[in-house]
Design a protein around this motif. Structure first.
Motif, PDB file in Angstrom:
ATOM      1  N   GLY B 235     -12.265  11.823   3.321  1.00 41.26           N
ATOM      2  CA  GLY B 235     -13.178  11.071   2.397  1.00 41.26           C
ATOM      3  C   GLY B 235     -12.602  11.832   0.968  1.00 41.26           C
ATOM      4  O   GLY B 235     -13.449  11.069  -0.157  1.00 41.26           O
ATOM      5  N   ALA B 236     -11.951  12.779   0.881  1.00 42.42           N
ATOM      6  CA  ALA B 236     -11.607  13.256  -0.392  1.00 42.42           C
ATOM      7  C   ALA B 236     -10.983  12.300  -1.439  1.00 42.42           C
ATOM      8  O   ALA B 236     -10.312  11.429  -0.785  1.00 42.42           O
ATOM      9  CB  ALA B 236     -10.892  14.655  -0.284  1.00 42.42           C
ATOM     10  N   HIS B 237     -10.971  12.639  -2.788  1.00 44.81           N
ATOM     11  CA  HIS B 237     -10.541  11.620  -3.595  1.00 44.81           C
ATOM     12  C   HIS B 237      -9.495  12.346  -4.454  1.00 44.81           C
ATOM     13  O   HIS B 237     -10.201  13.442  -4.931  1.00 44.81           O
ATOM     14  CB  HIS B 237     -12.007  11.224  -4.259  1.00 44.81           C
ATOM     15  CG  HIS B 237     -11.631  10.312  -5.632  1.00 44.81           C
ATOM     16  ND1 HIS B 237     -12.284  10.535  -6.806  1.00 44.81           N
ATOM     17  CD2 HIS B 237     -10.747   9.294  -5.850  1.00 44.81           C
ATOM     18  CE1 HIS B 237     -11.695   9.740  -7.580  1.00 44.81           C
ATOM     19  NE2 HIS B 237     -10.721   8.995  -7.078  1.00 44.81           N
ATOM     20  N   VAL B 238      -8.352  11.994  -4.628  1.00 39.04           N
ATOM     21  CA  VAL B 238      -7.378  12.603  -5.621  1.00 39.04           C
ATOM     22  C   VAL B 238      -7.269  11.800  -6.803  1.00 39.04           C
ATOM     23  O   VAL B 238      -7.193  10.534  -6.825  1.00 39.04           O
ATOM     24  CB  VAL B 238      -6.099  12.650  -4.883  1.00 39.04           C
ATOM     25  CG1 VAL B 238      -4.779  13.163  -5.669  1.00 39.04           C
ATOM     26  CG2 VAL B 238      -6.023  13.381  -3.505  1.00 39.04           C
ATOM     27  N   LEU B 261      -7.924   9.582   2.747  1.00 41.97           N
ATOM     28  CA  LEU B 261      -8.304  10.171   1.373  1.00 41.97           C
ATOM     29  C   LEU B 261      -8.030   8.574   0.720  1.00 41.97           C
ATOM     30  O   LEU B 261      -7.827   7.586   1.081  1.00 41.97           O
ATOM     31  CB  LEU B 261      -7.030  10.753   1.071  1.00 41.97           C
ATOM     32  CG  LEU B 261      -6.795  12.039   2.013  1.00 41.97           C
ATOM     33  CD1 LEU B 261      -5.674  12.914   1.286  1.00 41.97           C
ATOM     34  CD2 LEU B 261      -7.940  13.041   1.749  1.00 41.97           C
ATOM     35  N   SER B 262      -8.645   8.794  -0.812  1.00 43.09           N
ATOM     36  CA  SER B 262      -8.490   7.672  -1.530  1.00 43.09           C
ATOM     37  C   SER B 262      -8.045   8.147  -3.015  1.00 43.09           C
ATOM     38  O   SER B 262      -8.101   9.540  -2.982  1.00 43.09           O
ATOM     39  CB  SER B 262      -9.589   6.674  -1.720  1.00 43.09           C
ATOM     40  OG  SER B 262     -10.743   7.599  -2.276  1.00 43.09           O
ATOM     41  N   ALA B 263      -7.430   7.688  -3.740  1.00 47.79           N
ATOM     42  CA  ALA B 263      -6.827   7.957  -4.985  1.00 47.79           C
ATOM     43  C   ALA B 263      -6.907   7.090  -6.119  1.00 47.79           C
ATOM     44  O   ALA B 263      -6.713   5.981  -5.971  1.00 47.79           O
ATOM     45  CB  ALA B 263      -5.320   8.459  -4.655  1.00 47.79           C
ATOM     46  N   HIS B 264      -7.169   7.803  -7.223  1.00 49.28           N
ATOM     47  CA  HIS B 264      -6.786   7.068  -8.731  1.00 49.28           C
ATOM     48  C   HIS B 264      -5.460   7.819  -9.191  1.00 49.28           C
ATOM     49  O   HIS B 264      -5.347   8.979  -9.433  1.00 49.28           O
ATOM     50  CB  HIS B 264      -7.977   7.187  -9.756  1.00 49.28           C
ATOM     51  CG  HIS B 264      -9.091   6.451  -9.209  1.00 49.28           C
ATOM     52  ND1 HIS B 264      -9.937   6.624  -8.517  1.00 49.28           N
ATOM     53  CD2 HIS B 264      -9.257   5.013  -9.950  1.00 49.28           C
ATOM     54  CE1 HIS B 264     -10.917   5.446  -8.659  1.00 49.28           C
ATOM     55  NE2 HIS B 264     -10.391   4.925  -9.270  1.00 49.28           N
TER      56      HIS B 264
END
Lengths: 332, 332
Positions: B235-238, B261-264
């Motif tokens: 669930g961490a976000h980069v 994970l997800s990311a912008h």
């Protein structure tokens, strides 16, 4: 029957708590603890009138329920109603207002979460996230300029706990914030300036972000109407986390369709928003299903708050602060 | 020819400024003012070698240009290169590093804007805006719980001006922020704790938001690789606003595809992101075209910064702070 004529049970006696819930709504997570403190009757809108006789306390756990008005005749011993929500507009009716029944709400629980949600709306708007996402879906790489958030002007309509938390958070990231409320002043500790919400139309010409977080009352219903919307500058952004009925939704939809305004609307006049409503598909309309305050654990927090209030009540204290029933909100 | 052997022109003399631009790039808005201070030669990558002889100053206005390396033989009088960007990784090459030529960058200009962009990414993630928008497009009204942002843990990798501004802004809204940099310490005024970026993998197990804002150098290239990504919790976000090459993009795409994970990502290894790259369509991948710092007026700010630096130079001062060419960034 009138609750005022009922004798208050002796301190330390075991009261009855009616828990008004609905199918599909999870019960309070503190229900076992509440059962340890009181006799509990769970009911729904249909069975509320059967559950109320003899009960001193009503917990409105189904927060969108307006069932008490129709069951009022059965509230022969009622002394306290707690609504597990910030807004009490669905609950209030004349007989309740005229009675001595104490009304409390979930004051405080939603302040921080909703303030964060408003900040998220402000940031998404100024950094053009919705457009960026649409371009990504279309497979288009197109550099655009965004807006510096620091120095932008936000007007927060509503000076209760949620409005105050919102003002503090927006100020913390550098926005120039003012409030609008019933009592104009220049020295509010959270807002600095509080403008007269009865003359909202006079204060909108330089607003970048207009945040609606007022309670729904007869004074605030429709307060953001066609004239107010027209007074906002081109490109202004409306955030509604209060109640749908604060805003003339059709007039707002027209302004959005014209490309003049955009909005994040977490509350709508009718919820769920009806199929076919233009707000579902307008480019500048970002709707969400009444969730701005509902962070992970929110039901636990609400459940703990009622349990704590109940302990105060059992100790002879008054859970509070209470809702000013004539105004329709907790007044500072 | 070696710039070190060139005599510095007498103070007050009129230097020549080469402005390296590109087709379709708007010129500096202060160009007329610059012409008032110096002889200006505008050129593109193709004509740079013709423009450089005799010029003391190069303004790299086409910030993605690496043309100086190939034209270095013509830089017979060069004493100062200013890049109108934060990152200088495209510019640097061994002969420039080994020379006495001063290199400056757009230090400061992007600090606040990029910090705000990172905050927007954090808020959109925790308040689930991308999912809400997808549900709106699908015509679905579905209440969901969001995440309280206050108390979430952010690790900002990169402790320059942009990283510091980001840390301050995230702290202002209640996140628990640490930094990662070359020199670990516990008493940094903006970060509090600065962790050792060379041992990043040891510090990722409790990170909710990992913000990559380090300069691209040989030490930072690929610093977020498969092992580091695997060390992040579910669930961490980069958020990457530094350079695409800081991250093993294929490994990140796999983690996003797996839903872990997800990311912008505002920067990518290849820009524009090639057609068909999975990051275009993955649900948890939110790409933007290298725009995080580019707020309305950014070109004016950059133009004014160079004009001011040029005035300092003409007065016999050193525009700065300068880039540490061996490290590849302005070191504090």
């Amino acid at each position: 029957m009138d609750a005022r004529t009922d004798p208050r049970p002796a301190p330390g006696s075991r009261p009855t708590v009616v828990v008004l819930t609905a199918d599909g709504v999870e019960p309070p997570t503190t229900l076992d603890e509440i059962r340890g403190l009181a006799d509990v009757r769970e009911c729904t809108a249909e069975t509320l009138a059967d559950a109320l006789p003899g009960a001193e306390i009503l917990l409105v756990w189904d927060i969108f329920s307006d069932a008490l008005a129709a069951a009022w005749h059965a509230a022969d011993s009622l002394r306290w109603v707690h609504v597990a929500a910030a807004g009490v507009d669905k609950l209030l009716f004349d007989e309740l207002r005229d009675s001595d029944v104490l009304v409390t709400n979930a004051r405080g629980v939603f302040d921080g979460p909703i303030a964060e949600y408003v900040l998220a709306c402000v940031m998404a708007h100024d950094k053009r996230f919705h457009e960026t996402e649409a371009l990504q879906r279309a497979g288009v790489w197109r550099h655009r300029e965004t807006t510096r958030v620091a120095g932008r002007r936000a007007l927060v309509v509503g000076t209760g706990g949620i409005g105050r938390a919102t003002a503090r958070l927006l100020r913390a990231v550098g926005l120039d914030v003012a409030g609008a409320g019933r009592r104009p002043r220049d020295d509010d500790e959270d807002f600095g300036r509080v403008l007269d919400s009865a003359r909202l139309v006079d204060h909108l010409g330089d607003v970048d972000h207009l945040v609606m977080v007022a309670p729904l009352t007869e004074a605030t219903r429709g307060m953001l109407g066609p004239a107010e919307l027209a007074a906002l500058p081109d490109g202004a952004h409306v955030v509604n986390v209060g109640r749908g009925q604060l805003v003339d939704q059709d007039a707002l939809a027209r302004e959005i369709a014209a490309g003049r305004l955009s909005a994040h609307l977490d509350v709508l006049v009718v919820e769920p928003l009806p199929e076919g409503d233009p707000l579902w598909t307008l480019d500048g309309a970002h709707i969400s299903p009444h969730m701005s305050g509902d962070v992970v654990g929110w039901r636990d927090t609400l459940s703990a708050q009622f349990r704590d209030h109940l302990r105060t009540w059992l100790a002879g204290g008054e859970p509070g602060p209470s809702v000013d029933k004539s105004r329709g909100y907790v007044s500072g």
